[in-house]
Design an enzyme around this catalytic site. Structure first.
Site, mmCIF file in Angstrom:
data_model
loop_
_atom_site.group_PDB
_atom_site.id
_atom_site.type_symbol
_atom_site.label_atom_id
_atom_site.label_comp_id
_atom_site.label_asym_id
_atom_site.label_seq_id
_atom_site.Cartn_x
_atom_site.Cartn_y
_atom_site.Cartn_z
ATOM 1 N N TRP A 1 -12.028 4.557 3.486
ATOM 2 C CA TRP A 1 -12.388 5.917 3.935
ATOM 3 C C TRP A 1 -12.922 6.706 2.728
ATOM 4 C CZ3 TRP A 1 -11.120 10.914 2.705
ATOM 5 C CH2 TRP A 1 -11.406 11.913 3.643
ATOM 6 N N ASP B 1 -3.827 1.260 7.622
ATOM 7 C CA ASP B 1 -4.734 0.657 6.630
ATOM 8 C C ASP B 1 -6.094 1.359 6.652
ATOM 9 O OD1 ASP B 1 -5.456 -1.094 4.653
ATOM 10 O OD2 ASP B 1 -5.917 -2.758 6.005
ATOM 11 N N ASN C 1 1.969 -4.351 -2.493
ATOM 12 C CA ASN C 1 1.223 -3.185 -3.002
ATOM 13 C C ASN C 1 1.607 -2.806 -4.438
ATOM 14 O OD1 ASN C 1 1.095 -1.527 0.246
ATOM 15 N ND2 ASN C 1 -0.440 -2.824 -0.721
ATOM 16 N N SER D 1 3.805 -1.891 0.812
ATOM 17 C CA SER D 1 4.314 -3.255 0.975
ATOM 18 C C SER D 1 4.834 -3.802 -0.357
ATOM 19 C CB SER D 1 3.202 -4.178 1.496
ATOM 20 O OG SER D 1 2.254 -4.423 0.482
HETATM 21 C C1 IPE Z 1 -0.898 -3.390 4.474
HETATM 22 O O1 IPE Z 1 -2.131 -2.990 3.993
HETATM 23 C C2 IPE Z 1 0.196 -2.596 3.825
HETATM 24 C C3 IPE Z 1 0.268 -1.176 4.214
HETATM 25 C C4 IPE Z 1 -0.455 -0.596 5.130
HETATM 26 C C5 IPE Z 1 1.287 -0.422 3.533
HETATM 27 P P1 IPE Z 1 -2.823 -3.742 2.762
HETATM 28 O O2 IPE Z 1 -4.119 -3.064 2.539
HETATM 29 O O3 IPE Z 1 -1.906 -3.829 1.631
HETATM 30 O O4 IPE Z 1 -3.038 -5.205 3.368
HETATM 31 P P2 IPE Z 1 -4.044 -6.358 2.935
HETATM 32 O O5 IPE Z 1 -3.943 -6.498 1.453
HETATM 33 O O6 IPE Z 1 -5.423 -5.937 3.340
HETATM 34 O O7 IPE Z 1 -3.585 -7.556 3.700
HETATM 35 C C1 IPE Z 2 -3.546 1.676 3.275
HETATM 36 O O1 IPE Z 2 -4.849 1.857 2.844
HETATM 37 C C2 IPE Z 2 -2.535 2.355 2.369
HETATM 38 C C3 IPE Z 2 -1.696 1.423 1.625
HETATM 39 C C4 IPE Z 2 -1.737 0.128 1.682
HETATM 40 C C5 IPE Z 2 -0.710 2.007 0.723
HETATM 41 P P1 IPE Z 2 -5.505 0.945 1.730
HETATM 42 O O2 IPE Z 2 -5.281 1.568 0.405
HETATM 43 O O3 IPE Z 2 -5.051 -0.458 1.856
HETATM 44 O O4 IPE Z 2 -7.035 1.050 2.126
HETATM 45 P P2 IPE Z 2 -8.134 -0.096 2.062
HETATM 46 O O5 IPE Z 2 -7.612 -1.260 2.820
HETATM 47 O O6 IPE Z 2 -8.351 -0.399 0.609
HETATM 48 O O7 IPE Z 2 -9.332 0.519 2.721
HETATM 49 MG MG MG Z 3 -5.765 -2.057 2.854
#
Ligand code: IPE
Ligand code: IPE
Ligand code: MG
Length: 253
Positions: A27, A22, A70, A67
């Site tokens: 970043w 995550d 997602n 997920s």
């Molecule tokens: C969890 O991250 C899913 C993956 C890393 C693929 P998310 O960014 O989707 O989780 P939440 O929404 O912060 O719980």
């Molecule tokens: C994790 O990074 C990647 C996926 C969930 C696919 P994020 O895209 O959730 O990054 P943040 O949480 O918005 O920083």
């Molecule tokens: Mg995230």
């Protein structure tokens, strides 16, 4: 292993490491970049972490890449993630073969675009006889979906007379999950500081050691993983027993 890993004991490493990767978006935001750039840099961390895990002899590495929730993200971001995944798989296929890595995937794979599914299935097939580390990608994965899917398959088997209700034990149930045949994760790492599970491996993490780091996924590399493994080796896993019992018989499996 490198000289920067002096105090890592190879005899008590986790068999299975699971990672919630995550923080890609944050970043990118910190650098005033588009979120997609964060995902691209995150793919570099995947390369690095896969290499280290293979080198030190981890049996299974499960990476939460996408997920079931997602799918609700903006369409351009979802498409970018799909093409990044396809590009990653293509570029890593040769190295996977060279290093004996076996690719597997858990989740609703069929929801992905046909071209991505094809590359994924081809590489899973190409690497299926490899004997080294299993790289297990969680794709359109949700722990609740996995449990409901397992319950439906069990119900179908009971209805068809292939399974008796009395035969349904925890072990039998596990065999209906996407992770069938894999050991349960010993260590779960989540990057970027969120103290939640976000629907990851809900059944399998019953006794998994958890480590949450504030590092954003694109900044998570070898050195930090080694530090986390050193910390893991200092923990006492009790599985509901007393410390004294564990000292007599240290491993559950
Ligand atoms: C969890 O991250 C899913 C993956 C890393 C693929 P998310 O960014 O989707 O989780 P939440 O929404 O912060 O719980
Ligand atoms: C994790 O990074 C990647 C996926 C969930 C696919 P994020 O895209 O959730 O990054 P943040 O949480 O918005 O920083
Ligand atoms: Mg995230």
């Amino acid at each position: 292993m490198n000289s920067d890993t002096p105090s890592l004991r190879l005899d008590s490493l986790p068999r299975h490491i699971a990672i919630i990767m995550d923080g890609n978006g944050r970043w990118a935001k910190k650098r005033s970049l588009n979120r997609i750039k964060g995902h691209r840099e995150g793919a570099e961390s995947v390369r690095d972490i896969v290499r280290v895990c293979r080198e030190i002899g981890i049996e299974v590495l499960t990476l939460y890449a996408f997920s079931t929730e997602n799918w609700q993200r903006p369409r351009p971001e979802v498409s970018a993630l799909m093409s990044l995944l396809k590009g990653f798989l293509r570029s890593e296929a040769a190295e996977m073969m060279e290093n004996g890595i076996r690719l597997s995937a858990i989740g609703q794979i069929e929801r992905f675009p046909g071209d991505v599914v094809k590359v994924l299935r081809d590489i899973i097939d190409m690497t299926r006889k490899n004997q080294g580390m299993i790289l297990n990608l969680a794709l359109s994965y949700g722990g609740r979906d996995e449990i409901v899917t397992a319950a439906c398959k069990i119900a179908a088997d009971v209805r068809a007379g292939r399974l008796q209700i009395e035969e349904i034990t925890e072990e039998v149930f596990s065999n209906y999950l996407y992770t069938q045949g894999l050991p349960e994760p010993d260590l779960l790492i989540r990057t970027s500081g969120e103290m939640r599970i976000s629907n990851f491996l809900l059944w399998q993490i019953a006794y998994t050691e958890i480590c949450v780091t504030h590092t954003l996924w694109p900044d998570f590399r070898r050195e930090e993983l080694i530090r986390i493994l050193q910390d893991y080796q200092k923990r006492e896993r009790r599985f509901g027993m007393t410390g004294a019992q564990i000292k007599k018989a240290p491993r559950r499996q």
